[in-house]
Design a protein around this motif. Structure first.
Motif, PDB file in Angstrom:
ATOM      1  N   LYS A  30      55.301 -74.298  33.619  1.00  0.00           N
ATOM      2  CA  LYS A  30      54.277 -73.592  32.850  1.00  0.00           C
ATOM      3  C   LYS A  30      52.924 -73.960  33.431  1.00  0.00           C
ATOM      4  CE  LYS A  30      56.760 -73.852  28.495  1.00  0.00           C
ATOM      5  NZ  LYS A  30      56.738 -74.264  27.117  1.00  0.00           N
ATOM      6  N   PRO A  31      51.975 -73.026  33.410  1.00  0.00           N
ATOM      7  CA  PRO A  31      50.616 -73.410  33.791  1.00  0.00           C
ATOM      8  C   PRO A  31      50.031 -74.267  32.665  1.00  0.00           C
ATOM      9  CG  PRO A  31      50.687 -71.105  33.130  1.00  0.00           C
ATOM     10  CD  PRO A  31      52.094 -71.613  33.089  1.00  0.00           C
ATOM     11  N   LEU A  32      49.417 -75.373  33.035  1.00  0.00           N
ATOM     12  CA  LEU A  32      48.839 -76.288  32.054  1.00  0.00           C
ATOM     13  C   LEU A  32      47.369 -76.518  32.403  1.00  0.00           C
ATOM     14  CD1 LEU A  32      51.798 -78.852  32.002  1.00  0.00           C
ATOM     15  CD2 LEU A  32      51.322 -77.080  30.302  1.00  0.00           C
ATOM     16  N   PRO A  33      46.468 -75.666  31.892  1.00  0.00           N
ATOM     17  CA  PRO A  33      45.055 -75.830  32.226  1.00  0.00           C
ATOM     18  C   PRO A  33      44.494 -77.115  31.620  1.00  0.00           C
ATOM     19  CG  PRO A  33      45.364 -74.035  30.648  1.00  0.00           C
ATOM     20  CD  PRO A  33      46.723 -74.548  31.009  1.00  0.00           C
ATOM     21  N   LEU A  34      43.632 -77.769  32.369  1.00  0.00           N
ATOM     22  CA  LEU A  34      42.986 -78.996  31.926  1.00  0.00           C
ATOM     23  C   LEU A  34      41.551 -78.946  32.430  1.00  0.00           C
ATOM     24  CD1 LEU A  34      43.357 -81.767  30.539  1.00  0.00           C
ATOM     25  CD2 LEU A  34      43.958 -82.683  32.780  1.00  0.00           C
ATOM     26  N   GLY A  35      40.623 -78.477  31.578  1.00  0.00           N
ATOM     27  CA  GLY A  35      39.228 -78.297  32.003  1.00  0.00           C
ATOM     28  C   GLY A  35      39.179 -77.323  33.168  1.00  0.00           C
ATOM     29  N   PRO A  36      38.505 -77.705  34.266  1.00  0.00           N
ATOM     30  CA  PRO A  36      38.418 -76.802  35.422  1.00  0.00           C
ATOM     31  C   PRO A  36      39.650 -76.868  36.333  1.00  0.00           C
ATOM     32  CG  PRO A  36      37.166 -78.777  35.853  1.00  0.00           C
ATOM     33  CD  PRO A  36      37.675 -78.903  34.433  1.00  0.00           C
ATOM     34  N   LEU A  37      40.659 -77.628  35.942  1.00  0.00           N
ATOM     35  CA  LEU A  37      41.843 -77.823  36.773  1.00  0.00           C
ATOM     36  C   LEU A  37      43.030 -77.051  36.217  1.00  0.00           C
ATOM     37  CD1 LEU A  37      41.570 -81.708  37.179  1.00  0.00           C
ATOM     38  CD2 LEU A  37      40.626 -79.940  38.680  1.00  0.00           C
ATOM     39  N   MET A  38      44.038 -76.875  37.061  1.00  0.00           N
ATOM     40  CA  MET A  38      45.283 -76.258  36.632  1.00  0.00           C
ATOM     41  C   MET A  38      46.431 -77.121  37.141  1.00  0.00           C
ATOM     42  SD  MET A  38      46.868 -73.857  35.016  1.00  0.00           S
ATOM     43  CE  MET A  38      45.685 -72.520  34.831  1.00  0.00           C
ATOM     44  N   ASN A  39      47.246 -77.560  36.209  1.00  0.00           N
ATOM     45  CA  ASN A  39      48.463 -78.286  36.553  1.00  0.00           C
ATOM     46  C   ASN A  39      49.647 -77.396  36.253  1.00  0.00           C
ATOM     47  OD1 ASN A  39      47.060 -80.622  37.285  1.00  0.00           O
ATOM     48  ND2 ASN A  39      47.047 -81.361  35.197  1.00  0.00           N
ATOM     49  N   TYR A  40      50.794 -77.740  36.838  1.00  0.00           N
ATOM     50  CA  TYR A  40      52.036 -77.021  36.585  1.00  0.00           C
ATOM     51  C   TYR A  40      53.044 -78.048  36.093  1.00  0.00           C
ATOM     52  CZ  TYR A  40      49.593 -73.892  39.758  1.00  0.00           C
ATOM     53  OH  TYR A  40      48.648 -73.104  40.359  1.00  0.00           O
ATOM     54  N   GLY A  41      53.665 -77.771  34.962  1.00  0.00           N
ATOM     55  CA  GLY A  41      54.600 -78.746  34.427  1.00  0.00           C
ATOM     56  C   GLY A  41      55.341 -78.217  33.228  1.00  0.00           C
ATOM     57  N   TYR A  42      55.637 -79.133  32.309  1.00  0.00           N
ATOM     58  CA  TYR A  42      56.540 -78.832  31.201  1.00  0.00           C
ATOM     59  C   TYR A  42      56.035 -79.516  29.947  1.00  0.00           C
ATOM     60  CZ  TYR A  42      59.049 -78.049  35.489  1.00  0.00           C
ATOM     61  OH  TYR A  42      59.388 -77.617  36.737  1.00  0.00           O
ATOM     62  N   ASP A  43      56.437 -78.983  28.802  1.00  0.00           N
ATOM     63  CA  ASP A  43      56.143 -79.664  27.545  1.00  0.00           C
ATOM     64  C   ASP A  43      57.445 -79.746  26.746  1.00  0.00           C
ATOM     65  OD1 ASP A  43      56.431 -77.040  26.696  1.00  0.00           O
ATOM     66  OD2 ASP A  43      54.369 -76.809  26.052  1.00  0.00           O
ATOM     67  N   GLY A  44      57.441 -80.616  25.773  1.00  0.00           N
ATOM     68  CA  GLY A  44      58.650 -80.786  24.969  1.00  0.00           C
ATOM     69  C   GLY A  44      59.711 -81.567  25.727  1.00  0.00           C
ATOM     70  N   THR A  45      60.949 -81.356  25.335  1.00  0.00           N
ATOM     71  CA  THR A  45      62.075 -82.043  25.961  1.00  0.00           C
ATOM     72  C   THR A  45      62.382 -81.394  27.306  1.00  0.00           C
ATOM     73  OG1 THR A  45      63.004 -82.587  23.810  1.00  0.00           O
ATOM     74  CG2 THR A  45      64.509 -82.650  25.687  1.00  0.00           C
ATOM     75  N   LEU A  46      62.622 -82.211  28.309  1.00  0.00           N
ATOM     76  CA  LEU A  46      62.891 -81.702  29.649  1.00  0.00           C
ATOM     77  C   LEU A  46      64.125 -82.393  30.217  1.00  0.00           C
ATOM     78  CD1 LEU A  46      61.999 -80.057  32.147  1.00  0.00           C
ATOM     79  CD2 LEU A  46      60.646 -82.049  32.815  1.00  0.00           C
ATOM     80  N   LEU A  47      65.057 -81.607  30.701  1.00  0.00           N
ATOM     81  CA  LEU A  47      66.229 -82.119  31.397  1.00  0.00           C
ATOM     82  C   LEU A  47      66.139 -81.629  32.831  1.00  0.00           C
ATOM     83  CD1 LEU A  47      69.062 -83.464  31.403  1.00  0.00           C
ATOM     84  CD2 LEU A  47      69.988 -81.228  30.823  1.00  0.00           C
ATOM     85  N   LEU A  48      66.225 -82.556  33.779  1.00  0.00           N
ATOM     86  CA  LEU A  48      66.168 -82.215  35.194  1.00  0.00           C
ATOM     87  C   LEU A  48      67.559 -82.435  35.801  1.00  0.00           C
ATOM     88  CD1 LEU A  48      62.792 -83.925  36.164  1.00  0.00           C
ATOM     89  CD2 LEU A  48      63.210 -81.510  35.618  1.00  0.00           C
ATOM     90  N   PRO A  49      68.380 -81.381  35.867  1.00  0.00           N
ATOM     91  CA  PRO A  49      69.735 -81.544  36.393  1.00  0.00           C
ATOM     92  C   PRO A  49      69.722 -81.857  37.890  1.00  0.00           C
ATOM     93  CG  PRO A  49      69.497 -79.444  35.244  1.00  0.00           C
ATOM     94  CD  PRO A  49      68.135 -80.031  35.382  1.00  0.00           C
ATOM     95  N   VAL A  50      70.604 -82.739  38.273  1.00  0.00           N
ATOM     96  CA  VAL A  50      70.820 -83.086  39.677  1.00  0.00           C
ATOM     97  C   VAL A  50      72.325 -83.143  39.892  1.00  0.00           C
ATOM     98  CG1 VAL A  50      70.532 -84.870  41.445  1.00  0.00           C
ATOM     99  CG2 VAL A  50      68.667 -84.406  39.835  1.00  0.00           C
ATOM    100  N   ALA A  51      72.812 -82.381  40.850  1.00  0.00           N
ATOM    101  CA  ALA A  51      74.239 -82.403  41.157  1.00  0.00           C
ATOM    102  C   ALA A  51      74.564 -83.682  41.924  1.00  0.00           C
ATOM    103  CB  ALA A  51      74.625 -81.180  41.981  1.00  0.00           C
ATOM    104  N   VAL A  52      75.653 -84.319  41.544  1.00  0.00           N
ATOM    105  CA  VAL A  52      76.141 -85.510  42.233  1.00  0.00           C
ATOM    106  C   VAL A  52      77.480 -85.154  42.863  1.00  0.00           C
ATOM    107  CG1 VAL A  52      76.902 -87.908  41.944  1.00  0.00           C
ATOM    108  CG2 VAL A  52      74.918 -87.064  40.670  1.00  0.00           C
ATOM    109  N   SER A  53      77.601 -85.389  44.164  1.00  0.00           N
ATOM    110  CA  SER A  53      78.839 -85.093  44.887  1.00  0.00           C
ATOM    111  C   SER A  53      79.639 -86.374  45.068  1.00  0.00           C
ATOM    112  CB  SER A  53      78.521 -84.504  46.266  1.00  0.00           C
ATOM    113  OG  SER A  53      77.847 -83.277  46.118  1.00  0.00           O
ATOM    114  N   VAL A  54      80.900 -86.301  44.653  1.00  0.00           N
ATOM    115  CA  VAL A  54      81.813 -87.437  44.749  1.00  0.00           C
ATOM    116  C   VAL A  54      82.841 -87.095  45.826  1.00  0.00           C
ATOM    117  CG1 VAL A  54      83.470 -88.864  43.498  1.00  0.00           C
ATOM    118  CG2 VAL A  54      81.463 -87.942  42.309  1.00  0.00           C
ATOM    119  N   PRO A  55      83.049 -87.990  46.795  1.00  0.00           N
ATOM    120  CA  PRO A  55      83.981 -87.664  47.883  1.00  0.00           C
ATOM    121  C   PRO A  55      85.431 -87.621  47.407  1.00  0.00           C
ATOM    122  CG  PRO A  55      83.291 -89.956  48.046  1.00  0.00           C
ATOM    123  CD  PRO A  55      82.486 -89.331  46.929  1.00  0.00           C
ATOM    124  N   ALA A  56      86.219 -86.835  48.101  1.00  0.00           N
ATOM    125  CA  ALA A  56      87.660 -86.802  47.831  1.00  0.00           C
ATOM    126  C   ALA A  56      88.208 -88.211  48.048  1.00  0.00           C
ATOM    127  CB  ALA A  56      88.343 -85.813  48.764  1.00  0.00           C
TER     128      ALA A  56
END
Length: 172
Positions: A30-56
């Motif tokens: 989401k765009p997150l304006p802060l005074g004359p700046l613009m940040n990009y990020g998230y609000d509320g609960t955030l889950l950042l999925p990362v796939a984990v590979s397990v070898p055979a």
């Protein structure tokens, strides 16, 4: 790209031999304006999925996953946060905990638009983006882009955007 005053989230994994962690599957920011700046990020609960590979042939009774993470929490100022996390996953048991959260995270991820084609070029100190082949239902609607790399545009500058048929153009 966290924007003008943000910092990227950093994950450092400690995994058993042969086990690898993929890239973060980022949700649309989401765009997150802060005074004359613009940040990009998230609000509320955030889950950042990362796939984990397990070898055979992985034969340990549990998969031990350790993670060091660094991130920013921002409101009117940004505060660096960090944490150490450990998870032991039984190798011979089915696990489906938090499935709804992962489903929601996958649904929040950006998706490719089949048939869309984009072009970017510099014109007189501005970046001009042209995207054709967007869905007809989008025509005339407000469309937003997020720069992947830092330092390319003035993040807080409002793009001059227009539609011409099925082609969307933005200049920033």
């Amino acid at each position: 790209n966290p924007g003008d005053s943000g910092l990227p989230t950093r994950l450092t994994w400690q995994l058993p031999a042969g086990v690898t962690a993929g890239e973060i599957q980022w949700p649309t920011p989401k765009p997150l304006p802060l005074g004359p700046l613009m940040n990009y990020g998230y609000d509320g609960t955030l889950l950042l999925p990362v796939a984990v590979s397990v070898p055979a042939g992985f034969n340990a009774p549990t998969l031990e996953v350790m993670l060091s993470a660094e991130w920013l929490v921002c409101k009117e100022v940004c505060i660096p946060e960090s944490g150490e996390f450990k998870l032991s996953i039984p190798a011979q048991a089915a696990t489906a905990g938090q499935g709804a959260l992962f489903d929601a995270a996958r649904a929040a991820a950006p998706v490719a638009v089949p048939g869309a084609q984009g072009q970017a070029e510099l014109k007189g100190g501005s970046l001009v983006l042209t995207i054709s082949g967007l869905p007809a239902a989008w025509q005339g609607r407000d469309v937003r882009f997020f720069p992947e790399a830092t330092g390319v545009i003035q993040n807080a500058a409002k793009p001059v955007a227009r539609w011409s048929g099925g082609t969307w153009t933005a200049e920033v």
